[in-house]
Design an enzyme around this catalytic site. Sequence first.
Site, PDB file in Angstrom:
ATOM      1  N   ARG A   1      36.150  28.075  19.283  1.00 41.04           N
ATOM      2  CA  ARG A   1      35.159  28.251  20.100  1.00 41.04           C
ATOM      3  C   ARG A   1      35.563  29.530  20.907  1.00 41.04           C
ATOM      4  NH1 ARG A   1      33.096  25.297  17.582  1.00 41.04           N
ATOM      5  NH2 ARG A   1      31.903  23.463  17.988  1.00 41.04           N
TER       6      ARG A   1
ATOM      7  N   GLU B   1      25.956  35.016  19.484  1.00 42.85           N
ATOM      8  CA  GLU B   1      25.895  34.786  18.034  1.00 42.85           C
ATOM      9  C   GLU B   1      24.488  34.749  17.807  1.00 42.85           C
ATOM     10  OE1 GLU B   1      28.193  31.653  16.430  1.00 42.85           O
ATOM     11  OE2 GLU B   1      30.101  32.378  17.387  1.00 42.85           O
TER      12      GLU B   1
ATOM     13  N   HIS C   1      31.219  33.257  11.888  1.00 41.03           N
ATOM     14  CA  HIS C   1      30.988  32.028  12.107  1.00 41.03           C
ATOM     15  C   HIS C   1      30.941  31.265  10.834  1.00 41.03           C
ATOM     16  CE1 HIS C   1      30.491  28.928  15.730  1.00 41.03           C
ATOM     17  NE2 HIS C   1      31.390  28.362  14.846  1.00 41.03           N
TER      18      HIS C   1
END
Length: 319
Positions: free
Chosen positions: A238, A267, A286
């Site tokens: 994270r 994001e 990601h």
Amino acid sequence: MRLRCAVLDDYQNVATTVADWSPLDGRVEVVPFAGHFGSEDELAAALADFDIVVTLRERVPFPASLLGRLPRLRLLVASGMRNSVIDLAAARAAGVTVCGTESSSAPPAELTWALLLGLARGIVEEGNSLRAAGPWQSTVGADLEGRRLGLLGLGRVGGRVARVGLAFGMEVRAWSRNLTAERAAEVGVRRASSKEELLAESDFVSVHLALSERTRGLLGAAELALLKPTAYLVNTSRAAIVDQDALLAALREGRIAGAGVDVFDTEPLPAGHPMRTAPRLLATPHLGYVSRANYARYYGQAVEDVLAYLAGEPVRVLG
């Protein structure tokens, strides 16, 4: 009246093909959205006519303010069995059932090693140079065998990463607040006596902790300063666990050899974001959980969640 189901952030346009949605035919209209909605206003407008929403991991926050603007929403399905961006209490108050799915720890562990190896051997830099007819060999790779791998977290993903490190002949240490020597021994590694020891003595550090109030900002400027100038940091967990500004400063000033990052404070990452151009940084958008098998599991179980809800017996309910 047929129900409507929105599938959010289907960037690769695969959500409706990697799993079988046909059990919903005639009962639920499934509408995938390939683009990301950047604001709550956009989301509220786009989802106003949907009874069901399927969201992928933690890409889209569902705070109380958004849930209050979706009076038709009755079922929210999130991939994974933990989601920190959905206000579960607000969902319950609004009469929205929130369900999850299973998730494999293999894909993020595999991506961790892709980043670590890419950094250690200068894969991107050397590959780009070869394609551009640039210098033939311009980097000297960092060795893995005999080096120390430090893991922050030794759960499902961290355990997998540890075993690969051992296979490479690395000395593996792990630390987290709740890690016991017994758990470390079970994986075949040793427990570091402190976070500070792990950071100062590791050649590679990889983050595998869940985000919580205790881990938010766990690696700030003071902690990053403990790393060797030859050390590499990888974060596929994270973004908020590592202070982004402190990491950017360490990279720009050459205080660490490099970093591999798959997670970001915002994001999708804005076009002009400094993480896109930072030196010594290998960054991916990601991708940790993005694999064909994981997607098949996510969306296949999302269909199961919808069917169970329609039958009046919801499964994998969160919160």
